[in-house]
Design a protein around this motif. Structure first.
Motif, PDB file in Angstrom:
ATOM      1  N   GLU A   2      -0.403   3.482  23.216  1.00 51.49           N
ATOM      2  CA  GLU A   2       0.350   2.925  22.415  1.00 51.49           C
ATOM      3  C   GLU A   2       1.824   2.724  22.955  1.00 51.49           C
ATOM      4  N   VAL A   3       2.345   3.752  23.343  1.00 54.08           N
ATOM      5  CA  VAL A   3       3.914   3.789  23.487  1.00 54.08           C
ATOM      6  C   VAL A   3       4.038   2.816  24.932  1.00 54.08           C
ATOM      7  N   ALA A   4       2.770   3.095  25.747  1.00 54.39           N
ATOM      8  CA  ALA A   4       2.922   2.227  27.278  1.00 54.39           C
ATOM      9  C   ALA A   4       2.740   0.576  27.079  1.00 54.39           C
ATOM     10  N   MET A   5       1.957   0.403  25.782  1.00 55.75           N
ATOM     11  CA  MET A   5       1.908  -1.178  25.560  1.00 55.75           C
ATOM     12  C   MET A   5       3.228  -1.503  24.936  1.00 55.75           C
ATOM     13  N   ASP A   6       3.895  -0.658  24.107  1.00 57.92           N
ATOM     14  CA  ASP A   6       5.194  -1.017  23.393  1.00 57.92           C
ATOM     15  C   ASP A   6       6.215  -1.438  24.793  1.00 57.92           C
ATOM     16  N   ILE A  47       0.676  -1.375   0.124  1.00 59.28           N
ATOM     17  CA  ILE A  47       0.031   0.052   0.038  1.00 59.28           C
ATOM     18  C   ILE A  47       0.946   1.204   0.066  1.00 59.28           C
ATOM     19  N   GLY A  48       1.946   1.387   0.569  1.00 63.83           N
ATOM     20  CA  GLY A  48       3.007   2.354   0.590  1.00 63.83           C
ATOM     21  C   GLY A  48       2.792   3.154   2.023  1.00 63.83           C
ATOM     22  N   GLN A  49       1.885   2.470   3.030  1.00 64.45           N
ATOM     23  CA  GLN A  49       1.967   3.498   4.116  1.00 64.45           C
ATOM     24  C   GLN A  49       3.137   2.793   5.410  1.00 64.45           C
ATOM     25  N   VAL A  50       4.199   3.030   5.002  1.00 60.78           N
ATOM     26  CA  VAL A  50       5.281   2.413   5.829  1.00 60.78           C
ATOM     27  C   VAL A  50       5.274   3.299   7.191  1.00 60.78           C
ATOM     28  N   ASN A  51       4.765   4.514   7.410  1.00 61.49           N
ATOM     29  CA  ASN A  51       4.742   5.095   8.657  1.00 61.49           C
ATOM     30  C   ASN A  51       3.494   5.255   9.343  1.00 61.49           C
ATOM     31  N   HIS A  52       2.636   4.381   8.739  1.00 60.71           N
ATOM     32  CA  HIS A  52       1.378   4.000   9.568  1.00 60.71           C
ATOM     33  C   HIS A  52       1.355   3.559  10.822  1.00 60.71           C
ATOM     34  N   LYS A  53       0.386   3.765  11.822  1.00 63.69           N
ATOM     35  CA  LYS A  53       0.404   3.305  13.372  1.00 63.69           C
ATOM     36  C   LYS A  53       0.106   1.694  13.201  1.00 63.69           C
ATOM     37  N   ILE A  54      -0.794   1.312  12.118  1.00 66.86           N
ATOM     38  CA  ILE A  54      -1.015   0.033  12.238  1.00 66.86           C
ATOM     39  C   ILE A  54       0.485  -0.752  11.890  1.00 66.86           C
ATOM     40  N   LEU A  55       1.358  -0.230  11.110  1.00 61.17           N
ATOM     41  CA  LEU A  55       2.636  -1.018  11.006  1.00 61.17           C
ATOM     42  C   LEU A  55       3.359  -1.207  12.260  1.00 61.17           C
ATOM     43  N   SER A  56       3.259  -0.272  13.128  1.00 61.00           N
ATOM     44  CA  SER A  56       3.744  -0.361  14.333  1.00 61.00           C
ATOM     45  C   SER A  56       3.204  -1.607  15.357  1.00 61.00           C
ATOM     46  N   GLN A  57       1.953  -1.497  15.274  1.00 59.88           N
ATOM     47  CA  GLN A  57       1.123  -2.621  16.020  1.00 59.88           C
ATOM     48  C   GLN A  57       1.576  -4.115  15.521  1.00 59.88           C
ATOM     49  N   LEU A  58       1.584  -4.034  14.022  1.00 53.78           N
ATOM     50  CA  LEU A  58       2.108  -5.402  13.497  1.00 53.78           C
ATOM     51  C   LEU A  58       3.349  -5.763  13.808  1.00 53.78           C
ATOM     52  N   GLU A  59       4.300  -4.949  13.677  1.00 56.59           N
ATOM     53  CA  GLU A  59       5.623  -4.963  14.191  1.00 56.59           C
ATOM     54  C   GLU A  59       5.890  -5.400  15.550  1.00 56.59           C
ATOM     55  N   SER A  60       5.257  -4.520  16.479  1.00 57.60           N
ATOM     56  CA  SER A  60       5.342  -5.010  17.886  1.00 57.60           C
ATOM     57  C   SER A  60       4.596  -6.248  18.398  1.00 57.60           C
ATOM     58  N   ASN A  61       3.632  -6.504  17.531  1.00 58.58           N
ATOM     59  CA  ASN A  61       3.123  -7.978  17.891  1.00 58.58           C
ATOM     60  C   ASN A  61       4.137  -9.232  17.368  1.00 58.58           C
ATOM     61  N   LEU A  62       4.485  -9.119  16.000  1.00 58.19           N
ATOM     62  CA  LEU A  62       5.532  -9.751  15.630  1.00 58.19           C
ATOM     63  C   LEU A  62       6.705 -10.024  16.563  1.00 58.19           C
TER      64      LEU A  62
END
Length: 286
Positions: free
Chosen positions: A189-193, A140-155
């Motif tokens: 989101e930062v606290a959860m990270d 999609i090209g949304q490499v700075n989107h918050k969903i990417l952080s959530q996916l990366e964190s969970n991965l």
């Protein structure tokens, strides 16, 4: 047409309310609110499949949070995890049929489904869902989107839980850095990270590092969702446990009355968590 637009907004309002209620720990009310959204769509909006896909995803996510809460308080979890998987999969199928896979909301659904697999202990399947979501976002090209952080964190969490601490740490730190750049230092989101990093360091027996991350997460949880929510209290419970392992008497005595008060507020006087804390009162009360 105008009436339909107002009804659509009403359904969205109930959905947004459900997510707010989930964040502050009111899970029963959150479930009722999202079920109201689904009812409105089926009854008055001809079963709009795009809205249903979104609301089924939210409902599955709330069932997942109910499962986590019940597990923490040692209550019977019944079939919440099965229901979470059922509704998230239903959402995934609908969204794929109507809009396709290269959409941010589809990636969000994959993220929630990955979390269900993670709770089941199926880390390989969880990682597949997270990776699929990450790859879709790159397309999609949304490499700075918050969903990417959530996916990366969970991965990252799924990676260290399946034995790869190095990859897990790298992914979790990357997600933390991105979330700070998106939201600033004081955000849920930062606290959860921070909490995910704390758990990883605890499991690798880096107790001082773990305690520092739990403390930072707790301070942000207090400011964002409040002192007496399940998320905040669980974070403090974990910090207290580490300080007991470290035999840090100064910190133990500082934390104990705060934790006891919060546990009474959240669980009630007669809950097992409160009873167990009271047994420690002679040891940890000044």
């Amino acid at each position: 047409m105008e009436n339909k637009s107002l009804i659509n907004k009403l359904s969205l309002t109930y959905s947004n309310l459900a997510l707010v209620l989930e964040r502050i720990g009111n899970l029963k009310e959150a479930k009722e609110s999202i079920l109201q959204s689904i009812h409105i769509v089926k009854e008055y909006l001809n079963g709009n499949e795009v809205l249903l896909a979104k609301y089924y995803n939210n409902l599955g996510f709330i069932y997942l949070k109910v499962f986590e809460y019940k597990k923490n308080i040692r209550s019977s979890t019944n079939n919440e995890l099965d229901l979470a998987k059922k509704y998230i999969n239903r959402s995934l199928r609908l969204f794929r049929k109507i809009i396709g896979e290269n959409h941010l909301h589809y990636c969000s659904i994959l993220n929630n489904l990955g979390m269900v697999y993670e709770k089941e202990g199926n880390f390989n399947e969880a990682k597949k869902k997270y990776m699929q979501g990450i790859n879709n976002i790159k397309v999609i090209g949304q490499v700075n989107h918050k969903i990417l952080s959530q996916l990366e964190s969970n991965l990252g969490s799924a990676s260290w839980m399946s034995g790869d601490f190095k990859e897990g740490e790298e992914l979790l730190l990357s997600a933390l850095e991105r979330d700070i750049s998106i939201y600033g230092q004081i955000h849920l989101e930062v606290a959860m990270d921070l909490e995910k990093l704390a758990l990883m360091y605890f499991e690798s027996k880096q107790f001082e590092k773990s305690a520092n991350y739990y403390l930072n997460a707790y301070n942000i949880f207090k400011k964002t969702v409040g002192r007496f929510t399940p998320t905040t209290v669980l974070c403090l419970e974990n910090l207290f446990y580490i300080k007991r392992l470290q035999d840090d008497s100064k910190e133990i005595k500082r934390i104990f009355p705060i934790l006891l008060e919060a546990s009474k507020k959240l669980y009630g006087e007669n809950h097992v968590n409160v009873t167990n804390l009271k047994k420690l009162s002679k040891t940890y009360v000044l």
